[in-house]
Motif scaffolding. Structure first.
Motif, PDB file in Angstrom:
ATOM      1  N   HIS A  19       0.738  -1.252  -0.061  1.00  0.00           N
ATOM      2  CA  HIS A  19       0.030   0.040   0.081  1.00  0.00           C
ATOM      3  C   HIS A  19       0.591   1.088  -0.111  1.00  0.00           C
ATOM      4  N   TYR A  20       2.270   1.112   0.198  1.00  0.00           N
ATOM      5  CA  TYR A  20       3.122   2.315   0.125  1.00  0.00           C
ATOM      6  C   TYR A  20       3.381   2.587  -1.578  1.00  0.00           C
ATOM      7  N   ALA A  21       2.998   1.881  -2.526  1.00  0.00           N
ATOM      8  CA  ALA A  21       2.907   2.011  -3.875  1.00  0.00           C
ATOM      9  C   ALA A  21       2.076   3.172  -4.276  1.00  0.00           C
ATOM     10  N   VAL A  22       2.619   3.945  -5.407  1.00  0.00           N
ATOM     11  CA  VAL A  22       1.638   4.942  -6.033  1.00  0.00           C
ATOM     12  C   VAL A  22       0.451   4.027  -6.588  1.00  0.00           C
ATOM     13  N   PRO A  23      -0.575   4.960  -6.900  1.00  0.00           N
ATOM     14  CA  PRO A  23      -1.572   4.267  -7.515  1.00  0.00           C
ATOM     15  C   PRO A  23      -1.447   3.629  -8.916  1.00  0.00           C
ATOM     16  N   ASP A  24      -1.848   2.495  -9.201  1.00  0.00           N
ATOM     17  CA  ASP A  24      -1.847   1.731 -10.520  1.00  0.00           C
ATOM     18  C   ASP A  24      -0.162   1.531 -10.816  1.00  0.00           C
ATOM     19  N   HIS A 101       8.239  -1.912  -6.480  1.00  0.00           N
ATOM     20  CA  HIS A 101       8.739  -0.795  -7.231  1.00  0.00           C
ATOM     21  C   HIS A 101       8.927   0.577  -6.404  1.00  0.00           C
ATOM     22  N   THR A 102       7.489   1.286  -6.503  1.00  0.00           N
ATOM     23  CA  THR A 102       7.521   2.517  -5.864  1.00  0.00           C
ATOM     24  C   THR A 102       7.172   2.366  -4.304  1.00  0.00           C
ATOM     25  N   ASN A 103       6.665   1.125  -3.806  1.00  0.00           N
ATOM     26  CA  ASN A 103       6.680   0.713  -2.426  1.00  0.00           C
ATOM     27  C   ASN A 103       8.060   0.754  -1.873  1.00  0.00           C
ATOM     28  N   LEU A 104       9.083   0.404  -2.510  1.00  0.00           N
ATOM     29  CA  LEU A 104      10.385   0.328  -2.130  1.00  0.00           C
ATOM     30  C   LEU A 104      11.066   1.797  -2.067  1.00  0.00           C
ATOM     31  N   ASP A 105      10.478   2.481  -3.236  1.00  0.00           N
ATOM     32  CA  ASP A 105      11.040   3.781  -3.116  1.00  0.00           C
ATOM     33  C   ASP A 105      10.518   4.408  -1.874  1.00  0.00           C
ATOM     34  N   THR A 106       9.450   4.322  -1.637  1.00  0.00           N
ATOM     35  CA  THR A 106       8.683   5.094  -0.443  1.00  0.00           C
ATOM     36  C   THR A 106       8.880   4.629   0.986  1.00  0.00           C
ATOM     37  N   ALA A 107       9.420   3.362   0.991  1.00  0.00           N
ATOM     38  CA  ALA A 107       9.708   2.586   2.288  1.00  0.00           C
ATOM     39  C   ALA A 107      10.888   3.248   3.094  1.00  0.00           C
ATOM     40  N   ARG A 124      17.286  13.879   7.433  1.00  0.00           N
ATOM     41  CA  ARG A 124      16.277  13.638   6.428  1.00  0.00           C
ATOM     42  C   ARG A 124      14.771  13.970   6.522  1.00  0.00           C
ATOM     43  N   GLY A 125      13.915  14.435   5.515  1.00  0.00           N
ATOM     44  CA  GLY A 125      12.786  14.360   5.357  1.00  0.00           C
ATOM     45  C   GLY A 125      12.234  13.821   3.873  1.00  0.00           C
ATOM     46  N   ILE A 126      11.178  13.911   3.889  1.00  0.00           N
ATOM     47  CA  ILE A 126      10.243  13.367   2.664  1.00  0.00           C
ATOM     48  C   ILE A 126      10.158  14.404   1.589  1.00  0.00           C
ATOM     49  N   LEU A 127      10.468  14.177   0.368  1.00  0.00           N
ATOM     50  CA  LEU A 127      10.394  15.137  -0.719  1.00  0.00           C
ATOM     51  C   LEU A 127       8.752  15.307  -1.096  1.00  0.00           C
ATOM     52  N   GLU A 128       8.154  14.140  -1.032  1.00  0.00           N
ATOM     53  CA  GLU A 128       6.672  14.033  -1.673  1.00  0.00           C
ATOM     54  C   GLU A 128       5.949  13.056  -0.657  1.00  0.00           C
ATOM     55  N   GLU A 129       4.932  13.644   0.014  1.00  0.00           N
ATOM     56  CA  GLU A 129       4.184  12.565   0.854  1.00  0.00           C
ATOM     57  C   GLU A 129       3.168  11.732   0.016  1.00  0.00           C
ATOM     58  N   ILE A 130       3.237  10.300   0.068  1.00  0.00           N
ATOM     59  CA  ILE A 130       2.418   9.695  -0.631  1.00  0.00           C
ATOM     60  C   ILE A 130       1.602   8.881   0.267  1.00  0.00           C
ATOM     61  N   HIS A 131       1.855   8.577   1.426  1.00  0.00           N
ATOM     62  CA  HIS A 131       1.080   7.615   2.337  1.00  0.00           C
ATOM     63  C   HIS A 131       1.234   8.076   3.672  1.00  0.00           C
ATOM     64  N   THR A 132       0.106   8.183   4.520  1.00  0.00           N
ATOM     65  CA  THR A 132      -0.043   8.576   5.844  1.00  0.00           C
ATOM     66  C   THR A 132      -0.559   7.363   6.669  1.00  0.00           C
ATOM     67  N   ASP A 133       0.248   6.842   7.653  1.00  0.00           N
ATOM     68  CA  ASP A 133      -0.539   5.781   8.370  1.00  0.00           C
ATOM     69  C   ASP A 133      -1.688   6.132   9.156  1.00  0.00           C
ATOM     70  N   LYS A 134      -2.728   5.626   9.120  1.00  0.00           N
ATOM     71  CA  LYS A 134      -4.000   5.902  10.077  1.00  0.00           C
ATOM     72  C   LYS A 134      -3.562   5.293  11.341  1.00  0.00           C
ATOM     73  N   ARG A 239       2.495   8.616  11.056  1.00  0.00           N
ATOM     74  CA  ARG A 239       3.633   8.740  10.331  1.00  0.00           C
ATOM     75  C   ARG A 239       3.397   8.879   8.787  1.00  0.00           C
ATOM     76  N   SER A 240       4.305   9.658   8.338  1.00  0.00           N
ATOM     77  CA  SER A 240       4.157   9.846   6.780  1.00  0.00           C
ATOM     78  C   SER A 240       5.364   9.273   6.096  1.00  0.00           C
ATOM     79  N   PHE A 241       4.911   8.621   4.908  1.00  0.00           N
ATOM     80  CA  PHE A 241       5.728   8.116   4.116  1.00  0.00           C
ATOM     81  C   PHE A 241       5.927   8.656   2.665  1.00  0.00           C
ATOM     82  N   GLY A 242       6.908   8.732   1.778  1.00  0.00           N
ATOM     83  CA  GLY A 242       6.787   9.106   0.299  1.00  0.00           C
ATOM     84  C   GLY A 242       7.968   9.051  -0.367  1.00  0.00           C
TER      85      GLY A 242
END
Length: 371
Positions: A19-24, A101-107, A124-134, A239-242
């Motif tokens: 679920h860390y991957a970008v859509p599609d 792929h992008t899930n490994l980029d984001t992790a 270090r911080g995130i460049l673009e937020e993709i996922h925020t944990d509920k 926590r945010s991941f991106g």
């Protein structure tokens, strides 16, 4: 004892949840089956005929790759086409292919962190937020005798984090009552007799990404046959991941010096540079793969330089106009994932007692040559 393919996939998805991957994004098992024991695994950036031959020579039954072998929809599977021939070769050799792929980029601890670490970036911080944990609040009632055991198990599984604070919980004492019915096997008390037990109401925070693991750990550590617990969804941001990372070099250095740092960090023979070589840079944005569309993100983050691949002419002009310098080491700089992911997976398998071996591909899949 060798790990089954499903177990290896579960481990990879612990590092890089799907679920860390970008859509599609095309991730997951793409070719073959993992419903078998795996003696050897090959980790690679790309799956090419040479990589398939390498896997067959090693005796690897599973390839874990970053770039998909099936990315665009297939209208047919003809073996007289490159894509069809590759799939046929994998199936003939009984080699499965799993894509992260992008899930490994984001992790956290994935490709972008590996690249940032190679450049020695701190803070270090995130460049673009993709996922925020509920976030959820987990409440469980535990007998006093097992309170510490259950709480420790939940913390070890990922519960109890609030910001940079771990082991967060609230504990209140009270009295629990229950009446064991026919067919029950109570830890305390007897069938048909109302029982009162000194218990602790244990409350803690659980992120969605760890929820199943925490509940499983709680149930395993809890002594009761039937565990009383509640789970509440919270309207709080976890926590945010991106994609990408932004960090700071130990000291400012010229863009020319930094270009040499990038070449050494990613083991590339050359880089393309946008900007004045004498300009001092310290704050760095880095993003594996193709990052032209993240120029605005890097500028907004206050970066002096963006390190990413596949920069086109007009994007380079836009960066210059925005006052951002760029170092382009090529898309293939992501090859850093081969030894890093292989080492991580090998450690996880060894810790669980499996004899499955993991290898980093030695095949160079860089399509460009410098003349």
């Amino acid at each position: 004892m060798f790990a089954r393919g499903e177990t290896i996939i579960q481990l990879m998805e612990r590092l890089a949840p799907k679920h860390y991957a970008v859509p599609d994004d095309k991730i997951g098992l793409q070719v073959g089956s993992v419903a078998k024991e795996i003696k050897r695994v090959l980790v690679t950036l790309d799956v090419t005929p040479a990589v398939v031959d390498e896997a067959a020579t090693l005796g690897a039954e599973l390839i874990i790759a970053h770039h998909a072998v099936i990315y665009r929809p297939l209208a047919h599977l003809r073996t007289d086409t490159p894509a069809g021939a590759l799939a046929a070769s994998l199936l003939r050799k009984d080699i499965a292919v799993y894509i992260s792929h992008t899930n490994l980029d984001t992790a956290e601890g994935g490709i972008n962190d590996w690249m940032a670490e190679a450049l020695e970036l701190t803070g270090r911080g995130i460049l673009e937020e993709i996922h925020t944990d509920k976030l959820f609040k987990l409440v469980v009632f535990v007998p006093e005798t097992h309170h510490e055991i259950v709480r420790t198990a939940m913390f070890s599984a990922g519960a109890g984090w609030i910001g940079n604070y771990s082991h967060c919980s609230f504990n209140s004492e009270g009295t629990g009552t229950f009446l064991p019915q026919e067919g029950s096997d109570p830890f305390v008390g007897k069938q048909g007799k109302l029982t009162q037990v000194k218990e602790v109401r244990l409350e803690t925070i659980v992120p969605l990404s760890s929820r199943k693991k925490v509940i499983a750990a709680m149930l395993k550590a809890h002594p009761y046959e039937e565990v009383a617990y509640d789970l509440y969804a919270l309207d709080l941001k976890g926590r945010s991941f991106g994609l990408g990372r932004v960090g700071t070099l130990p000291e400012a250095e010229s863009l020319d010096q930094f270009a040499e740092r990038v070449k050494a960090a990613f083991d590339v023979p050359f880089v393309r540079m946008v900007g004045d070589g004498s300009r001092q840079v310290r704050k760095v944005a880095v993003l594996g793969g193709a990052g032209a569309k993240y120029i605005r993100h890097a500028t907004f983050a206050g970066a002096d330089v963006l390190v990413t691949g596949d920069i086109d002419f007009h994007s380079a002009q836009d960066a210059l106009a925005a006052g951002l310098t760029i170092i382009d080491p090529g898309h293939h700089a992501e090859k850093i994932m081969k030894p890093k992911a292989a080492e991580w997976l090998a450690e996880q398998l060894k810790a669980k007692g499996y004899a499955t071996e993991v290898f980093a591909s030695k095949v160079d899949t860089e399509p460009f040559q410098l003349r």
